[in-house]
Scaffold this motif. Structure first.
Motif, PDB file in Angstrom:
ATOM      1  N   MET A  36      40.338 -31.689 -13.638  1.00  0.00           N
ATOM      2  CA  MET A  36      40.122 -32.165 -12.275  1.00  0.00           C
ATOM      3  C   MET A  36      41.028 -31.413 -11.311  1.00  0.00           C
ATOM      4  O   MET A  36      42.234 -31.272 -11.557  1.00  0.00           O
ATOM      5  N   TRP A  40      40.509 -30.782  -2.615  1.00  0.00           N
ATOM      6  CA  TRP A  40      39.159 -30.305  -2.350  1.00  0.00           C
ATOM      7  C   TRP A  40      39.201 -28.905  -1.743  1.00  0.00           C
ATOM      8  O   TRP A  40      40.185 -28.537  -1.084  1.00  0.00           O
ATOM      9  N   PRO A 277      40.299 -35.833  -5.623  1.00  0.00           N
ATOM     10  CA  PRO A 277      39.197 -35.569  -6.561  1.00  0.00           C
ATOM     11  C   PRO A 277      39.220 -36.465  -7.792  1.00  0.00           C
ATOM     12  O   PRO A 277      38.164 -36.836  -8.310  1.00  0.00           O
ATOM     13  N   SER A 278      40.406 -36.824  -8.274  1.00  0.00           N
ATOM     14  CA  SER A 278      40.481 -37.657  -9.478  1.00  0.00           C
ATOM     15  C   SER A 278      39.881 -39.039  -9.265  1.00  0.00           C
ATOM     16  O   SER A 278      39.407 -39.677 -10.217  1.00  0.00           O
ATOM     17  N   LEU A 280      37.196 -39.714  -7.891  1.00  0.00           N
ATOM     18  CA  LEU A 280      35.736 -39.648  -7.932  1.00  0.00           C
ATOM     19  C   LEU A 280      35.194 -40.268  -9.219  1.00  0.00           C
ATOM     20  O   LEU A 280      34.075 -40.800  -9.232  1.00  0.00           O
ATOM     21  N   ARG A 374      31.328 -32.213 -13.088  1.00  0.00           N
ATOM     22  CA  ARG A 374      31.402 -30.949 -12.349  1.00  0.00           C
ATOM     23  C   ARG A 374      30.396 -30.911 -11.198  1.00  0.00           C
ATOM     24  O   ARG A 374      30.688 -30.392 -10.119  1.00  0.00           O
ATOM     25  N   LEU A 377      31.807 -32.992  -8.332  1.00  0.00           N
ATOM     26  CA  LEU A 377      32.850 -32.267  -7.598  1.00  0.00           C
ATOM     27  C   LEU A 377      32.236 -31.259  -6.630  1.00  0.00           C
ATOM     28  O   LEU A 377      32.704 -31.107  -5.490  1.00  0.00           O
ATOM     29  N   LYS A 378      31.197 -30.578  -7.082  1.00  0.00           N
ATOM     30  CA  LYS A 378      30.530 -29.609  -6.210  1.00  0.00           C
ATOM     31  C   LYS A 378      29.865 -30.314  -5.026  1.00  0.00           C
ATOM     32  O   LYS A 378      29.925 -29.832  -3.891  1.00  0.00           O
ATOM     33  N   VAL A 380      30.676 -33.081  -3.518  1.00  0.00           N
ATOM     34  CA  VAL A 380      31.666 -33.502  -2.519  1.00  0.00           C
ATOM     35  C   VAL A 380      32.184 -32.295  -1.750  1.00  0.00           C
ATOM     36  O   VAL A 380      32.335 -32.340  -0.517  1.00  0.00           O
ATOM     37  N   ASP A 381      32.473 -31.219  -2.457  1.00  0.00           N
ATOM     38  CA  ASP A 381      32.914 -30.001  -1.769  1.00  0.00           C
ATOM     39  C   ASP A 381      31.858 -29.527  -0.776  1.00  0.00           C
ATOM     40  O   ASP A 381      32.175 -29.166   0.368  1.00  0.00           O
ATOM     41  N   LEU A 457      30.360 -39.314  -2.494  1.00  0.00           N
ATOM     42  CA  LEU A 457      31.578 -40.047  -2.827  1.00  0.00           C
ATOM     43  C   LEU A 457      31.297 -41.365  -3.541  1.00  0.00           C
ATOM     44  O   LEU A 457      32.223 -42.041  -3.985  1.00  0.00           O
TER      45      LEU A 457
END
Length: 469
Positions: A36, A40, A277-278, A280, A374, A377-378, A380-381, A457
Motif C-alpha cells: 500500500m 496518493w 490509501p491504507s 481504502l 490495485r 487504488l488506481k 482513487v488516484d 472511496l
C-alpha cells in the motif's frame, strides 16, 4: 438400570486421533501481497476538506436529488434482489449451524395380521410399538465448525455485496439526475443561442432592406438559425432518454415519468478528503466482500481436508413394544447405545480432488483480491486527478465564454455601424455557441468527477446492513 458404557471407547478414539493427527495439517493462511502506498499520486489537493459521510449525496446541495435517492432505496428491484441474497446466505448459515446439534427421530407403528386357509386354523397377530432414536456426530476434526465459519463469511460477503449494489445504484441515480439537469441547461443555452441567431438575422434583413446587406449574407445567417434549431432536437431526445433511464433506477415505469425540476447551476461541487490509501481497505464494500469471500474459501479448504479423516458418531435408541393393538400395556423394552467410527477406504480420489479444487478456488480469490485492491487504488488516484483537472478546466472555460461573448458584442456593433462584415459575426456566433455548450459539459464533468471520487472511496461505507424483515 446402570447406563451402558464402553470402557475401551475413549482410549480407542484417542489412539486413532493421535495416529491420524498428521493428516489434519493445514497450510498457513496466505494473504495477497499488495504494498500500500503512503500517499496518493498526484497529491490530494483537498486535505482540509470534509471527511466522507454516510449520506454523501447531501453534499451536492440538491433537495430533489435527496428525494430521488430516498425513492431509489425504497423502490429499486436491484436492492431487493441483493437483500434476498443476504437472506439466502443467512439461511445457509443456519443450516450449517444445525449440523452441530443432535438429530432426534421418533417412530410409532401398529400392525395386525390374520391368516387362514383350508384345513388351517385361523390365526391373528397384533402389535404396537413406539421408538425414539438420537444420533450425534462429534466434530472431531472441526469439519462442521469450518462449514459454519464459511457460512458466516459468506453472509458477511453478501452484506458487503448489498452495500456495493446500493452504492452503484445511488451513484447511478445521482449521475443520471445530473445529466438530466445538464441536458436541460444545454437546451436553455441552445435556445438562447437560437434567440441570438434570430436577432442577428433581423439585423441582416434590415440591412438588406436598406440596400446595405446582400442576399448571400441573409442566406448565411438563416443557415445559422436553422443549425441552431436542429441542435435542439438531439438534446431533447437525450433529456427524454435520461429521464426514462432514471425511472428504471427508481423502480418506476418509464412512460410518462419526468424527474423533478431543478437548477443545474445551483448544484454544489463538494470537496472531499480522501484520507490515507491504507484506509481504502476498510472503506470500500467490494474490497470487504472480496476479503470475506477469501475467508469463506479458507474455511472450505479446512472442511474439505477434515472430510478425509474418520468421522465419529454417537447413537442411542429406545423402544417399547407390545402384542396388543393400540396399547402399550406390559410392553417389552429395548435400549441400544452405539459409537461408530467411519473412514472412507477407497473413493477413487474424489475427496482429494475436492481439496485440490477448493485450494485452486482459494488461489483465484487471493489473486482477485489483490487485483481489486490495485484497481481501487488506481480509481482513487484517477478520481483525485479528474477532480483537480475538471476544476481548472471549468475556470478556464468560463474565461473563454466571457471573451467569446465580448467578441460577438464587438462584431455585432461593428456590423451595425457598417465597419465590419457578416463573416466576423458568424465566426463570433459559432465561437460563443460552442464555448457555452462546452462550459455546460465541463460543469457536468466536474460534478461527475466528484461523484466518481465518492464511489471510488466507498461512498456510504459506514452505513448499517440492510434489514431482512
Amino acid at each position: 438400570m446402570k447406563p451402558f458404557a464402553f470402557p475401551f471407547a475413549k482410549p480407542l478414539v484417542l489412539a486413532i486421533a493421535l495416529a491420524l493427527q498428521a493428516c489434519a495439517t493445514t497450510d498457513p493462511a496466505r494473504a495477497p501481497v499488495v504494498e500500500m502506498p503512503t500517499a496518493w499520486s498526484p497529491a490530494a489537493p483537498m486535505l482540509e476538506a470534509a471527511q466522507l459521510t454516510t449520506a454523501w449525496w447531501q453534499s451536492f446541495g440538491s433537495e430533489p436529488l435527496e428525494r430521488l435517492i430516498a425513492e431509489a432505496q425504497a423502490g429499486s428491484p436491484d436492492l431487493r434482489i441483493a437483500i434476498e441474497r443476504i437472506r439466502q446466505a443467512d439461511l445457509a448459515l443456519q443450516q450449517a449451524g444445525v449440523s452441530r446439534l443432535p438429530s432426534i427421530n421418533g417412530s410409532a407403528g401398529v400392525s395386525a395380521n390374520r391368516s387362514d386357509g383350508p384345513g388351517v386354523p385361523s390365526t391373528s397377530r397384533e402389535s404396537s410399538s413406539v421408538g425414539l432414536s438420537m444420533s450425534y456426530e462429534v466434530d472431531l476434526w472441526g469439519r462442521i465448525a469450518a462449514g459454519v465459519r464459511a457460512g458466516e463469511a459468506s453472509l458477511q460477503a453478501s452484506e458487503f455485496d448489498w452495500k456495493t449494489a446500493r452504492l452503484t445504484l445511488l451513484s447511478g441515480v445521482a449521475n443520471n439526475y445530473f445529466l438530466w439537469l445538464n441536458t436541460a441547461e444545454r437546451l436553455r443555452i441552445a435556445r438562447e443561442n437560437l434567440a441570438i441567431a434570430e436577432r442577428v438575422l433581423g439585423i441582416v434583413e434590415a440591412r438588406q432592406r436598406n440596400g446595405v446587406a446582400t442576399a448571400l449574407e441573409v442566406s448565411q445567417q438563416r443557415t445559422t438559425v436553422l443549425s441552431q434549431r436542429t441542435a435542439l432536437l438531439p438534446l431533447e431526445l437525450q433529456q427524454r432518454q435520461t429521464g426514462t433511464a432514471l425511472a428504471l433506477l427508481l423502480g418506476r415505469v418509464p412512460q410518462g415519468y419526468t424527474p423533478e425540476a431543478g437548477e443545474f447551476a445551483q448544484l454544489r461541487v463538494p470537496a472531499l478528503s480522501p484520507g490515507l490509501p491504507s484506509s481504502l481497505l476498510t472503506r470500500r464494500p467490494d474490497l470487504a466482500s472480496a476479503e470475506a469471500q477469501l475467508a469463506a474459501a479458507d474455511a472450505n479448504v479446512d472442511a474439505a481436508r477434515a472430510a478425509l479423516l474418520p468421522s465419529l458418531s454417537l447413537s442411542a435408541s429406545g423402544s417399547l413394544g407390545t402384542s396388543a393393538l393400540l396399547s402399550l400395556a406390559d410392553p417389552t423394552r429395548g435400549i441400544s447405545i452405539g459409537l461408530s467410527l467411519a473412514q472412507a477406504i477407497f473413493d477413487g480420489g474424489r475427496q482429494r480432488l475436492q481439496i485440490r479444487s477448493t485450494e485452486s478456488q482459494r488461489v483465484v480469490l487471493i489473486e482477485n483480491y489483490g487485483k481489486a485492491i490495485r484497481t481501487a487504488l488506481k480509481e482513487v488516484d484517477d478520481g483525485l486527478g479528474n477532480v483537480d483537472r475538471s476544476q481548472r478546466q471549468e475556470a478556464l472555460q468560463r474565461e473563454v465564454v466571457a471573451q467569446a461573448r465580448r467578441s460577438l458584442q464587438l462584431a455585432e456593433l461593428r456590423y451595425r455601424e457598417g465597419s465590419g462584415d457578416l463573416l466576423s459575426v458568424l465566426d463570433a456566433q459559432r465561437t460563443l455557441f460552442a464555448a457555452l455548450d462546452a462550459l455546460a459539459t465541463q460543469s457536468l464533468s466536474r460534478l461527475t468527477a466528484a461523484l466518481d471520487l465518492y464511489k471510488a472511496l466507498g461512498g456510504d461505507w459506514a452505513g448499517p446492513p440492510p434489514p431482512l424483515g
